[in-house]
Enzyme design. Structure first.
Site, PDB file in Angstrom:
ATOM      1  N   ILE A  48       0.837  -1.201   0.000  1.00 26.98           N
ATOM      2  CA  ILE A  48       0.000   0.000   0.000  1.00 26.98           C
ATOM      3  C   ILE A  48       0.875   1.255   0.000  1.00 26.98           C
ATOM      4  O   ILE A  48       0.616   2.214  -0.727  1.00 26.98           O
ATOM      5  CB  ILE A  48      -0.981  -0.006   1.191  1.00 26.98           C
ATOM      6  CG1 ILE A  48      -1.789  -1.319   1.191  1.00 26.98           C
ATOM      7  CG2 ILE A  48      -1.928   1.197   1.117  1.00 26.98           C
ATOM      8  CD1 ILE A  48      -2.738  -1.483   2.352  1.00 26.98           C
ATOM      9  N   ASN A  89       5.976  -4.944  16.978  1.00 26.19           N
ATOM     10  CA  ASN A  89       6.165  -4.102  15.790  1.00 26.19           C
ATOM     11  C   ASN A  89       4.990  -3.154  15.576  1.00 26.19           C
ATOM     12  O   ASN A  89       5.178  -1.950  15.404  1.00 26.19           O
ATOM     13  CB  ASN A  89       6.357  -4.973  14.550  1.00 26.19           C
ATOM     14  CG  ASN A  89       6.721  -4.133  13.338  1.00 26.19           C
ATOM     15  OD1 ASN A  89       7.720  -3.422  13.352  1.00 26.19           O
ATOM     16  ND2 ASN A  89       5.895  -4.186  12.309  1.00 26.19           N
ATOM     17  N   TYR A 122      -3.270  -9.398  15.299  1.00 23.54           N
ATOM     18  CA  TYR A 122      -3.118  -8.354  14.285  1.00 23.54           C
ATOM     19  C   TYR A 122      -4.126  -7.234  14.546  1.00 23.54           C
ATOM     20  O   TYR A 122      -3.765  -6.061  14.668  1.00 23.54           O
ATOM     21  CB  TYR A 122      -3.320  -8.967  12.892  1.00 23.54           C
ATOM     22  CG  TYR A 122      -3.463  -7.949  11.798  1.00 23.54           C
ATOM     23  CD1 TYR A 122      -2.413  -7.103  11.474  1.00 23.54           C
ATOM     24  CD2 TYR A 122      -4.658  -7.823  11.087  1.00 23.54           C
ATOM     25  CE1 TYR A 122      -2.554  -6.152  10.471  1.00 23.54           C
ATOM     26  CE2 TYR A 122      -4.802  -6.879  10.089  1.00 23.54           C
ATOM     27  CZ  TYR A 122      -3.746  -6.043   9.785  1.00 23.54           C
ATOM     28  OH  TYR A 122      -3.893  -5.103   8.806  1.00 23.54           O
ATOM     29  N   PHE A 158     -10.893  -2.600   4.705  1.00 21.98           N
ATOM     30  CA  PHE A 158     -11.457  -3.930   4.651  1.00 21.98           C
ATOM     31  C   PHE A 158     -10.427  -4.738   3.835  1.00 21.98           C
ATOM     32  O   PHE A 158      -9.286  -4.821   4.275  1.00 21.98           O
ATOM     33  CB  PHE A 158     -12.921  -3.866   4.194  1.00 21.98           C
ATOM     34  CG  PHE A 158     -13.773  -3.443   5.402  1.00 21.98           C
ATOM     35  CD1 PHE A 158     -13.555  -2.205   6.017  1.00 21.98           C
ATOM     36  CD2 PHE A 158     -14.696  -4.300   5.973  1.00 21.98           C
ATOM     37  CE1 PHE A 158     -14.252  -1.834   7.174  1.00 21.98           C
ATOM     38  CE2 PHE A 158     -15.405  -3.940   7.121  1.00 21.98           C
ATOM     39  CZ  PHE A 158     -15.179  -2.715   7.721  1.00 21.98           C
TER      40      PHE A 158
END
Ligand code: UDP
Length: 323
Positions: free
Chosen positions: A13, A92, A141, A169
Protein backbone atom coordinates in the site's frame (compact mmCIF):
# COMPACT_ATOMS: atom_id res chain seq x y z
CA UNK A 1 5.91 22.02 -1.04
CA UNK A 2 4.58 19.87 1.80
CA UNK A 3 6.98 17.27 3.13
CA UNK A 4 5.45 13.89 3.98
CA UNK A 5 7.10 10.93 5.71
CA UNK A 6 5.75 7.59 4.48
CA UNK A 7 6.73 4.83 6.87
CA UNK A 8 6.55 1.52 5.04
CA UNK A 9 6.59 3.26 1.67
CA UNK A 10 8.29 0.28 0.00
CA UNK A 11 5.41 -2.07 0.79
CA UNK A 12 2.24 -2.85 -1.11
CA UNK A 13 0.00 0.00 0.00
CA UNK A 14 2.83 2.38 0.90
CA UNK A 15 4.41 2.21 -2.57
CA UNK A 16 1.13 3.09 -4.27
CA UNK A 17 0.77 5.95 -1.79
CA UNK A 18 4.24 7.33 -2.54
CA UNK A 19 3.41 7.31 -6.24
CA UNK A 20 0.15 9.18 -5.63
CA UNK A 21 1.73 11.75 -3.31
CA UNK A 22 4.47 12.48 -5.86
CA UNK A 23 1.84 12.88 -8.58
CA UNK A 24 0.08 15.45 -6.38
CA UNK A 25 3.22 17.52 -5.85
CA UNK A 26 4.25 16.47 -2.35
CA UNK A 27 7.87 15.94 -1.33
CA UNK A 28 8.05 12.39 -0.01
CA UNK A 29 10.51 10.64 2.29
CA UNK A 30 10.11 6.89 2.60
CA UNK A 31 11.33 5.12 5.74
CA UNK A 32 11.38 1.35 5.36
CA UNK A 33 13.37 -1.58 6.78
CA UNK A 34 12.67 -3.60 3.61
CA UNK A 35 11.45 -6.54 5.70
CA UNK A 36 8.41 -6.82 3.46
CA UNK A 37 8.96 -4.10 0.88
CA UNK A 38 11.15 -3.51 -2.14
CA UNK A 39 13.49 -0.61 -2.79
CA UNK A 40 12.49 -0.58 -6.47
CA UNK A 41 8.83 -0.12 -5.52
CA UNK A 42 9.63 3.38 -4.23
CA UNK A 43 9.20 5.36 -7.43
CA UNK A 44 10.57 8.68 -6.22
CA UNK A 45 11.38 10.99 -3.34
CA UNK A 46 14.04 10.24 -0.73
CA UNK A 47 14.56 6.77 0.68
CA UNK A 48 15.84 6.07 4.19
CA UNK A 49 16.59 2.52 5.27
CA UNK A 50 15.62 2.21 8.92
CA UNK A 51 13.43 0.57 11.50
CA UNK A 52 10.82 1.96 13.86
CA UNK A 53 12.47 0.04 16.71
CA UNK A 54 15.49 2.35 16.29
CA UNK A 55 14.70 5.56 18.16
CA UNK A 56 18.08 7.08 17.32
CA UNK A 57 17.39 6.63 13.63
CA UNK A 58 13.95 8.21 14.03
CA UNK A 59 15.33 11.17 15.92
CA UNK A 60 17.99 11.70 13.29
CA UNK A 61 15.42 11.52 10.51
CA UNK A 62 13.10 14.05 12.13
CA UNK A 63 16.06 16.40 12.76
CA UNK A 64 17.02 16.22 9.11
CA UNK A 65 13.59 16.94 7.68
CA UNK A 66 10.73 19.20 8.71
CA UNK A 67 7.76 16.94 8.15
CA UNK A 68 4.26 18.34 7.67
CA UNK A 69 2.68 14.93 8.09
CA UNK A 70 3.39 11.25 8.60
CA UNK A 71 1.66 8.27 7.00
CA UNK A 72 2.30 4.93 8.67
CA UNK A 73 1.97 1.69 6.68
CA UNK A 74 4.76 -0.36 8.26
CA UNK A 75 3.23 -3.32 10.01
CA UNK A 76 3.04 -7.07 9.99
CA UNK A 77 -0.23 -8.09 8.35
CA UNK A 78 -0.72 -11.84 8.47
CA UNK A 79 -3.79 -12.66 10.51
CA UNK A 80 -2.93 -16.36 10.83
CA UNK A 81 0.65 -15.68 11.91
CA UNK A 82 -0.54 -13.14 14.47
CA UNK A 83 -2.57 -15.84 16.20
CA UNK A 84 0.56 -18.00 16.50
CA UNK A 85 3.09 -15.23 17.22
CA UNK A 86 1.23 -12.42 19.02
CA UNK A 87 4.38 -10.87 20.51
CA UNK A 88 5.78 -10.17 17.06
CA UNK A 89 2.63 -8.19 16.24
CA UNK A 90 2.38 -6.27 19.52
CA UNK A 91 6.07 -5.35 19.35
CA UNK A 92 6.16 -4.10 15.79
CA UNK A 93 2.65 -2.88 15.17
CA UNK A 94 2.04 -1.34 18.58
CA UNK A 95 5.24 -0.72 20.56
CA UNK A 96 7.30 0.45 17.58
CA UNK A 97 4.48 2.76 16.50
CA UNK A 98 4.76 4.47 19.90
CA UNK A 99 8.40 5.25 19.05
CA UNK A 100 7.18 6.97 15.90
CA UNK A 101 4.48 8.93 17.74
CA UNK A 102 6.88 9.98 20.51
CA UNK A 103 9.39 11.18 17.92
CA UNK A 104 6.64 13.18 16.21
CA UNK A 105 5.72 14.78 19.55
CA UNK A 106 9.37 15.57 20.33
CA UNK A 107 9.74 17.33 16.97
CA UNK A 108 6.36 19.07 16.93
CA UNK A 109 4.92 17.10 13.98
CA UNK A 110 1.15 17.00 14.43
CA UNK A 111 -0.48 15.20 11.50
CA UNK A 112 -0.65 11.41 11.36
CA UNK A 113 -2.45 9.05 8.99
CA UNK A 114 -2.69 5.50 10.26
CA UNK A 115 -3.23 2.26 8.34
CA UNK A 116 -5.83 0.52 10.43
CA UNK A 117 -7.98 -2.47 9.64
CA UNK A 118 -11.41 -4.02 9.76
CA UNK A 119 -9.79 -6.72 11.92
CA UNK A 120 -10.28 -4.40 14.92
CA UNK A 121 -14.00 -5.29 14.84
CA UNK A 122 -13.65 -9.06 15.13
CA UNK A 123 -16.76 -11.07 14.31
CA UNK A 124 -19.32 -8.45 13.23
CA UNK A 125 -22.58 -8.11 15.17
CA UNK A 126 -24.15 -6.47 12.13
CA UNK A 127 -23.34 -5.88 8.46
CA UNK A 128 -22.30 -3.49 6.98
CA UNK A 129 -19.86 -2.46 9.69
CA UNK A 130 -19.86 1.24 10.49
CA UNK A 131 -17.46 3.23 12.64
CA UNK A 132 -19.66 2.84 15.73
CA UNK A 133 -19.52 -0.96 15.61
CA UNK A 134 -18.03 -2.43 18.83
CA UNK A 135 -14.36 -3.31 18.58
CA UNK A 136 -13.57 -6.84 19.64
CA UNK A 137 -10.64 -8.19 17.61
CA UNK A 138 -10.23 -11.96 17.42
CA UNK A 139 -6.57 -11.96 16.42
CA UNK A 140 -3.41 -10.19 17.59
CA UNK A 141 -3.12 -8.35 14.28
CA UNK A 142 -6.45 -6.62 14.90
CA UNK A 143 -5.65 -6.04 18.60
CA UNK A 144 -2.31 -4.44 17.80
CA UNK A 145 -4.01 -1.99 15.43
CA UNK A 146 -6.83 -1.28 17.86
CA UNK A 147 -4.28 -0.45 20.56
CA UNK A 148 -2.67 2.14 18.27
CA UNK A 149 -6.09 3.67 17.58
CA UNK A 150 -6.66 3.91 21.33
CA UNK A 151 -3.24 5.42 21.94
CA UNK A 152 -3.89 8.03 19.25
CA UNK A 153 -6.87 9.38 21.20
CA UNK A 154 -4.56 9.95 24.16
CA UNK A 155 -1.82 11.53 22.02
CA UNK A 156 -4.42 13.94 20.69
CA UNK A 157 -5.61 14.86 24.21
CA UNK A 158 -2.11 15.19 25.62
CA UNK A 159 -0.11 16.52 22.66
CA UNK A 160 -2.71 17.73 20.12
CA UNK A 161 -1.36 15.15 17.69
CA UNK A 162 -4.12 14.90 15.07
CA UNK A 163 -4.70 11.58 13.38
CA UNK A 164 -6.94 9.88 10.86
CA UNK A 165 -7.26 6.11 11.22
CA UNK A 166 -8.32 4.39 8.01
CA UNK A 167 -9.70 0.93 8.54
CA UNK A 168 -9.26 -1.01 5.38
CA UNK A 169 -11.46 -3.93 4.65
CA UNK A 170 -9.61 -6.05 2.03
CA UNK A 171 -7.00 -4.06 0.13
CA UNK A 172 -6.62 -5.52 -3.35
CA UNK A 173 -5.75 -4.76 -6.96
CA UNK A 174 -2.75 -2.95 -8.35
CA UNK A 175 -1.60 0.30 -9.91
CA UNK A 176 -3.83 0.82 -12.98
CA UNK A 177 -0.71 1.97 -14.89
CA UNK A 178 0.95 -1.37 -14.18
CA UNK A 179 4.05 -0.03 -12.39
CA UNK A 180 3.25 -1.44 -8.94
CA UNK A 181 1.42 -4.35 -7.40
CA UNK A 182 1.29 -6.85 -4.57
CA UNK A 183 4.57 -8.69 -3.86
CA UNK A 184 4.28 -10.19 -0.40
CA UNK A 185 6.72 -12.91 0.54
CA UNK A 186 5.24 -15.24 1.54
CA UNK A 187 2.00 -14.26 -0.18
CA UNK A 188 -0.97 -15.02 2.05
CA UNK A 189 -3.73 -12.89 0.52
CA UNK A 190 -6.55 -14.40 -1.42
CA UNK A 191 -6.58 -12.51 -4.72
CA UNK A 192 -2.83 -12.75 -5.47
CA UNK A 193 -2.87 -16.44 -4.54
CA UNK A 194 -5.87 -17.09 -6.79
CA UNK A 195 -3.94 -15.38 -9.60
CA UNK A 196 -0.77 -17.37 -8.81
CA UNK A 197 -2.88 -20.49 -9.27
CA UNK A 198 -4.28 -19.14 -12.56
CA UNK A 199 -0.72 -18.34 -13.68
CA UNK A 200 0.50 -21.85 -12.85
CA UNK A 201 2.83 -20.66 -10.06
CA UNK A 202 0.71 -22.50 -7.50
CA UNK A 203 -0.68 -25.97 -8.22
CA UNK A 204 -3.97 -25.09 -6.53
CA UNK A 205 -5.72 -22.61 -4.29
CA UNK A 206 -6.72 -23.87 -0.85
CA UNK A 207 -10.02 -22.49 0.42
CA UNK A 208 -9.71 -22.11 4.18
CA UNK A 209 -13.01 -23.60 5.31
CA UNK A 210 -16.38 -23.91 3.60
CA UNK A 211 -18.51 -24.39 6.70
CA UNK A 212 -18.98 -20.72 7.58
CA UNK A 213 -22.42 -19.21 8.05
CA UNK A 214 -22.42 -17.57 4.61
CA UNK A 215 -24.42 -18.37 1.43
CA UNK A 216 -21.82 -20.75 -0.02
CA UNK A 217 -20.01 -21.54 3.23
CA UNK A 218 -16.83 -19.59 2.35
CA UNK A 219 -15.76 -16.32 3.97
CA UNK A 220 -17.17 -13.09 2.61
CA UNK A 221 -14.98 -9.99 2.28
CA UNK A 222 -15.28 -6.45 0.95
CA UNK A 223 -12.43 -5.89 -1.53
CA UNK A 224 -11.31 -2.31 -2.08
CA UNK A 225 -8.92 -1.10 -4.77
CA UNK A 226 -5.48 0.00 -3.62
CA UNK A 227 -5.74 3.31 -5.51
CA UNK A 228 -9.08 4.07 -3.90
CA UNK A 229 -7.49 3.44 -0.49
CA UNK A 230 -4.63 5.78 -1.36
CA UNK A 231 -7.14 8.38 -2.52
CA UNK A 232 -8.74 8.24 0.93
CA UNK A 233 -5.32 8.77 2.54
CA UNK A 234 -4.68 11.79 0.37
CA UNK A 235 -8.06 13.30 1.31
CA UNK A 236 -7.43 12.55 4.99
CA UNK A 237 -4.01 14.19 4.81
CA UNK A 238 -5.46 17.26 3.14
CA UNK A 239 -8.11 17.43 5.84
CA UNK A 240 -5.51 17.38 8.62
CA UNK A 241 -3.20 19.84 6.85
CA UNK A 242 -6.18 22.20 6.61
CA UNK A 243 -6.58 22.05 10.40
CA UNK A 244 -9.08 19.18 10.62
CA UNK A 245 -9.72 17.15 13.74
CA UNK A 246 -8.85 13.54 14.42
CA UNK A 247 -11.18 11.03 12.80
CA UNK A 248 -11.64 7.34 11.99
CA UNK A 249 -13.12 5.95 8.77
CA UNK A 250 -14.04 2.50 7.50
CA UNK A 251 -12.99 1.95 3.89
CA UNK A 252 -14.66 -0.60 1.66
CA UNK A 253 -17.12 -0.79 -1.21
CA UNK A 254 -20.04 -2.02 0.85
CA UNK A 255 -20.40 -5.26 -1.09
CA UNK A 256 -19.23 -8.66 0.08
CA UNK A 257 -17.86 -11.44 -2.13
CA UNK A 258 -17.29 -15.01 -1.03
CA UNK A 259 -14.04 -16.81 -1.76
CA UNK A 260 -15.84 -18.91 -4.37
CA UNK A 261 -17.18 -15.76 -6.06
CA UNK A 262 -13.67 -14.27 -6.16
CA UNK A 263 -12.35 -17.44 -7.79
CA UNK A 264 -15.15 -17.46 -10.34
CA UNK A 265 -14.54 -13.83 -11.34
CA UNK A 266 -10.81 -14.56 -11.57
CA UNK A 267 -11.54 -17.51 -13.87
CA UNK A 268 -13.53 -15.21 -16.16
CA UNK A 269 -10.91 -12.43 -16.17
CA UNK A 270 -7.90 -14.68 -16.70
CA UNK A 271 -9.53 -17.30 -18.90
CA UNK A 272 -7.48 -19.86 -16.96
CA UNK A 273 -8.49 -22.81 -14.87
CA UNK A 274 -7.97 -22.36 -11.13
CA UNK A 275 -7.78 -25.68 -9.31
CA UNK A 276 -9.10 -25.56 -5.74
CA UNK A 277 -8.99 -27.77 -2.69
CA UNK A 278 -10.88 -27.31 0.54
CA UNK A 279 -8.73 -26.95 3.63
CA UNK A 280 -9.23 -26.30 7.32
CA UNK A 281 -10.44 -22.96 8.60
CA UNK A 282 -7.62 -20.47 9.19
CA UNK A 283 -7.44 -19.19 12.78
CA UNK A 284 -8.74 -15.66 13.37
CA UNK A 285 -11.02 -15.38 10.32
CA UNK A 286 -14.47 -13.82 10.81
CA UNK A 287 -17.15 -15.21 8.49
CA UNK A 288 -18.20 -11.90 6.95
CA UNK A 289 -16.67 -8.43 6.80
CA UNK A 290 -18.39 -5.73 4.77
CA UNK A 291 -17.88 -1.99 5.27
CA UNK A 292 -20.25 0.88 5.71
CA UNK A 293 -18.10 3.70 4.29
CA UNK A 294 -20.70 6.44 4.17
CA UNK A 295 -18.80 8.57 6.68
CA UNK A 296 -15.66 8.63 4.51
CA UNK A 297 -17.80 9.60 1.53
CA UNK A 298 -19.59 12.34 3.46
CA UNK A 299 -16.72 13.82 5.46
CA UNK A 300 -13.71 13.20 3.20
CA UNK A 301 -15.56 13.33 -0.11
CA UNK A 302 -14.15 9.89 -0.87
CA UNK A 303 -15.41 8.44 -4.16
CA UNK A 304 -13.95 5.08 -5.11
CA UNK A 305 -13.07 4.95 -8.81
CA UNK A 306 -12.51 1.20 -9.06
CA UNK A 307 -15.33 -0.22 -6.98
CA UNK A 308 -16.08 -3.20 -9.23
CA UNK A 309 -14.41 -6.46 -8.21
CA UNK A 310 -13.69 -7.50 -11.84
CA UNK A 311 -11.72 -4.25 -12.32
CA UNK A 312 -9.79 -4.86 -9.10
CA UNK A 313 -8.94 -8.40 -10.22
CA UNK A 314 -8.13 -7.21 -13.75
CA UNK A 315 -5.53 -4.76 -12.40
CA UNK A 316 -4.08 -7.44 -10.13
CA UNK A 317 -3.87 -9.83 -13.10
CA UNK A 318 -2.17 -7.21 -15.29
CA UNK A 319 0.49 -6.95 -12.55
CA UNK A 320 0.70 -10.71 -12.04
CA UNK A 321 1.49 -11.18 -15.73
CA UNK A 322 4.60 -9.01 -15.36
CA UNK A 323 5.95 -11.06 -12.46
N1 UDP B 1 -8.08 -17.35 2.03
C1 UDP B 1 -8.20 -18.64 1.51
N2 UDP B 1 -7.11 -19.19 0.90
C2 UDP B 1 -5.92 -18.55 0.80
C3 UDP B 1 -5.82 -17.23 1.31
C4 UDP B 1 -6.92 -16.66 1.92
O1 UDP B 1 -9.23 -19.27 1.59
O2 UDP B 1 -4.98 -19.14 0.26
C5 UDP B 1 -9.25 -16.75 2.66
C6 UDP B 1 -9.00 -16.27 4.10
O3 UDP B 1 -9.13 -17.34 5.02
C7 UDP B 1 -10.08 -15.20 4.23
C8 UDP B 1 -10.18 -14.61 2.83
O4 UDP B 1 -9.60 -15.59 1.95
O5 UDP B 1 -11.31 -15.80 4.56
C9 UDP B 1 -9.41 -13.33 2.68
O6 UDP B 1 -8.12 -13.55 3.23
P1 UDP B 1 -6.93 -12.53 3.05
O7 UDP B 1 -5.73 -13.13 3.74
O8 UDP B 1 -6.79 -12.17 1.61
O9 UDP B 1 -7.39 -11.21 3.79
P2 UDP B 1 -7.91 -10.96 5.31
O10 UDP B 1 -9.41 -11.08 5.24
O11 UDP B 1 -7.25 -11.95 6.20
O12 UDP B 1 -7.45 -9.57 5.57
Amino acid sequence: MKNILVVGGAGYIGSHMVKMLLAHGYHVVTLDNLSGGYRDAVLGGDFVFGDLADKTCLNYLFKGYQFDGVMHFASFIQVGESVKLPGKYYQNNFANTLNLLDTMVAHGVKNFIFSSTAAIFGEPHYIPVDEAHPKNPINAYGSSKMMVERALQDYDSAHQLKSVCLRYFNAAGADPEGQLGERHLPETHLIPLVLHAAHGKLPQLTIFGQDYDTPDGTCVRDYVHINDLCQAHLLALQQLLAGGNSAVYNLGNGEGFSIRQVIEIARQITGKSIPIVIGERRGGDPARLVADSRLARQQLGWQPQYAELPTIIQHAWQWELTQ
